[in-house]
Design a protein around this motif. Structure first.
Motif, mmCIF file in Angstrom:
data_model
loop_
_atom_site.group_PDB
_atom_site.id
_atom_site.type_symbol
_atom_site.label_atom_id
_atom_site.label_comp_id
_atom_site.label_asym_id
_atom_site.label_seq_id
_atom_site.Cartn_x
_atom_site.Cartn_y
_atom_site.Cartn_z
ATOM 1 N N ILE A 49 4.665 77.059 -19.578
ATOM 2 C CA ILE A 49 5.279 77.002 -20.907
ATOM 3 C C ILE A 49 4.336 77.614 -21.938
ATOM 4 O O ILE A 49 4.745 78.429 -22.766
ATOM 5 N N SER A 50 3.074 77.251 -21.857
ATOM 6 C CA SER A 50 2.061 77.785 -22.780
ATOM 7 C C SER A 50 1.911 79.300 -22.618
ATOM 8 O O SER A 50 1.792 80.031 -23.602
ATOM 9 N N SER A 151 10.399 77.953 -29.477
ATOM 10 C CA SER A 151 11.579 77.578 -28.710
ATOM 11 C C SER A 151 11.763 76.065 -28.627
ATOM 12 O O SER A 151 10.866 75.342 -28.181
ATOM 13 N N ASP A 152 12.934 75.594 -29.035
ATOM 14 C CA ASP A 152 13.265 74.173 -28.889
ATOM 15 C C ASP A 152 13.376 73.801 -27.412
ATOM 16 O O ASP A 152 12.944 72.718 -27.003
ATOM 17 N N GLN A 156 10.989 70.905 -25.816
ATOM 18 C CA GLN A 156 11.545 69.700 -25.189
ATOM 19 C C GLN A 156 11.127 69.587 -23.724
ATOM 20 O O GLN A 156 10.800 68.494 -23.247
ATOM 21 N N LEU A 157 11.091 70.707 -23.011
ATOM 22 C CA LEU A 157 10.663 70.705 -21.616
ATOM 23 C C LEU A 157 9.196 70.308 -21.506
ATOM 24 O O LEU A 157 8.814 69.522 -20.635
ATOM 25 N N ASP A 158 8.366 70.817 -22.409
ATOM 26 C CA ASP A 158 6.950 70.453 -22.425
ATOM 27 C C ASP A 158 6.784 68.954 -22.671
ATOM 28 O O ASP A 158 5.952 68.295 -22.028
ATOM 29 N N ALA A 161 7.594 67.103 -19.429
ATOM 30 C CA ALA A 161 6.520 67.269 -18.443
ATOM 31 C C ALA A 161 5.289 66.457 -18.831
ATOM 32 O O ALA A 161 4.659 65.822 -17.975
ATOM 33 N N LYS A 162 4.953 66.462 -20.111
ATOM 34 C CA LYS A 162 3.785 65.713 -20.591
ATOM 35 C C LYS A 162 3.969 64.216 -20.362
ATOM 36 O O LYS A 162 3.069 63.530 -19.864
ATOM 37 N N LYS A 163 5.130 63.705 -20.699
ATOM 38 C CA LYS A 163 5.400 62.277 -20.529
ATOM 39 C C LYS A 163 5.391 61.899 -19.051
ATOM 40 O O LYS A 163 4.810 60.885 -18.661
#
Length: 172
Positions: A49-50, A151-152, A156-158, A161-163
């Motif tokens: 994502i980054s 990008s929304d 949201q995907l990040d 994944a983080k959670k």
């Protein structure tokens, strides 16, 4: 066996370098605990994502055949980490991973029309696939809204994944 295929290339292995690049290979994944895979997959997904957020999407006049091929490799590696995250989360089967799967599928559904216009689709199990020919016919700048830094969808995907990464017990 997976209902998706992975193109194991240097771009994908680089996304897994934070943990262990061998987790990008099916042979290693079969011998690794699901908790470790979820950790590795979510970290690689966040790195993907980054990477796409920092991409210079440019404009159509700058898109050469070689740059489109490199961009496709980045997108394919991102898609592979997405699919690996979904797969390992399904197998880990905790409350948090089930929640993440549900959110990933809902997110894909919410953005399905926009993603499909870019050659990115999802099967009934939620796995992402990409049409290489679509990448030849669409300039990179058209991907910026869905995959760029603002990008929304990616934000949201990040977050998902983080959670998920924070709630995995590798000792389980």
């Amino acid at each position: 066996m997976s209902s998706f295929t992975v193109t194991n290339n240097i771009t994908l292995r680089n996304l897994y370098k934070t943990t262990d690049s061998s987790y990008s290979k099916q042979s290693t994944r079969r011998e690794t605990s699901y908790g470790k895979l979820v950790i590795a997959d979510t970290q690689a997904l966040r790195k993907g994502i980054s990477s796409l957020a920092s991409e210079d999407y440019g404009d159509d006049s700058e898109d050469s055949k070689e740059s489109k091929a490199e961009f496709y490799k980045k997108m394919k590696a991102f898609g592979d980490t997405y699919n690996y995250t979904l797969e390992s989360s399904k197998k880990y089967a905790s409350k948090d991973s089930k929640s993440a799967i549900k959110k990933m599928k809902q997110l894909a559904s919410d953005y399905s029309d926009e993603l499909e216009d870019l050659g990115v689709t999802f099967d009934d199990d939620g796995y992402m696939s990409m049409s290489e020919s679509a990448f030849d016919n669409i300039d990179e700048s058209e991907f910026e809204d869905m995959f760029g830094k603002d990008s929304d969808f990616m934000s949201q995907l990040d977050s998902i994944a983080k959670k998920l990464n924070r709630h995995i017990d590798v000792q389980a």
